[in-house]
Design an enzyme around this catalytic site. Structure first.
Site: not given
Length: 311
Positions: A197, A194, A262
């Site tokens: 990150e 993301n 996820d």
């Protein structure tokens, strides 16, 4: 390319940090006299697969065949993870570590809003992790696609060896990364960071052009086929050697973003496993993410939900 009527033949191995998500739902009618906090009277409890197990859950809900490899404690929570996985038809390979407790995220919900989250976590022991690597190498021939779901809880300290083995075997390797050293993911097929990150790795950017340059430099330096940047309300951007494709966010209403990453990586894995081109796989994953953020907690998207949304 046409969408298969079923993903039953798709086989994906999910490896990473396995968790149990617990939800305590309650009513809030007063403030505690002991401290300025709400008093929650619990009326319902739910338990769901979390972390890497939630990735496997998403694969199974879409109709794919999921294998799950990771470490849980020799405790009640580990038993529940195994039972929930079995109910979904997930082929679970859980290493039981008697020296730790299963990772638990406990969320307290009042009036459909999260009031508190309590985390219980301990890293797995070295002996169990070595056994896990051996088991990974044994399972690898059965699965064309591998997902490494890294939550930085200690379950993927052998990521370098796993990627090397999977690459040598010609597998498609997708990684949801964490931490400040992405070099250990070198050689994977795709990374799905993301914004925060990615910023932690490449630094800030002031323009779309600067972001593109930094993302492509990272992709090249890690020998990745693709880098997918998930950008919350800004959608997603796919970087490959041949193209840069942006997918705008399509969430109808953002209710809860927990577990959305996820869902995204699980959907991409299922679509690539079914033979779809990478851009089409990401487009469908973007749609799946838009659906799941409209649900409370770590949720999933079914085949019918996803493909009804694409019509």
């Amino acid at each position: 390319m046409a969408i298969p009527a079923s993903f039953a033949d798709v086989r994906i191995l999910v490896v990473g940090d396995i968790m149990l998500d617990r939800y305590w739902f309650g009513e809030v009618n007063r403030i505690s006299p002991e401290a300025p906090v709400p008093v929650v009277r619990i009326v319902k409890r739910e338990e769901r697969l979390g972390g890497a197990a939630n990735v496997a859950r998403n694969i199974a809900t879409l109709g794919g065949g999921a294998g799950l490899l990771g470490v849980v404690g020799q405790d009640e929570a580990g038993d529940i993870v195994h039972a929930l996985s079995t109910e979904l038809g997930i082929d679970s390979h859980l290493a039981r570590d008697p020296a730790i407790s299963t990772i638990i995220k406990l969320r307290v919900i009042g009036h459909q809003q999260q009031l508190l989250r309590i985390d219980f976590e301990e890293p797995p022991t070295d002996v169990v992790l070595r056994d896990k690597l051996s088991q990974f190498n044994t399972l690898l021939p059965k699965y064309p696609v591998v997902i490494l779901s890294d939550y930085a809880k200690g379950g993927l300290v052998n990521a370098v060896e796993m990627i090397a083995a999977a690459k040598q075997a010609g597998k498609c390797i997708l990684v949801d990364p964490k931490g400040d050293d992405f070099s250990r993911y070198a050689g994977a097929t795709m990374l799905t960071p993301n914004k925060s990150e990615l910023r932690h790795i490449v630094g800030n950017w002031k323009s779309e052009e600067e972001l593109t340059a930094k993302a492509q430099n990272l992709r090249t330096s890690l020998a990745l086929e693709a880098l997918l940047l998930t950008r919350s309300e800004e959608g997603m951007t796919l970087y490959t050697a041949d193209e840069i494709v942006h997918f705008p966010a399509i969430a109808r209403e953002v209710y809860d973003v927990s577990g959305a990453g996820d869902t995204v990586i699980a959907t991409i894995a299922v679509m690539l496993g079914a033979g779809l081109p990478i851009a089409q796989a990401v487009d469908l994953a973007n749609r799946a993410g838009g659906i799941v953020v409209g649900k409370l907690g770590t949720a999933t998207v079914s085949y019918d939900e996803l493909f009804q949304a694409t019509k």
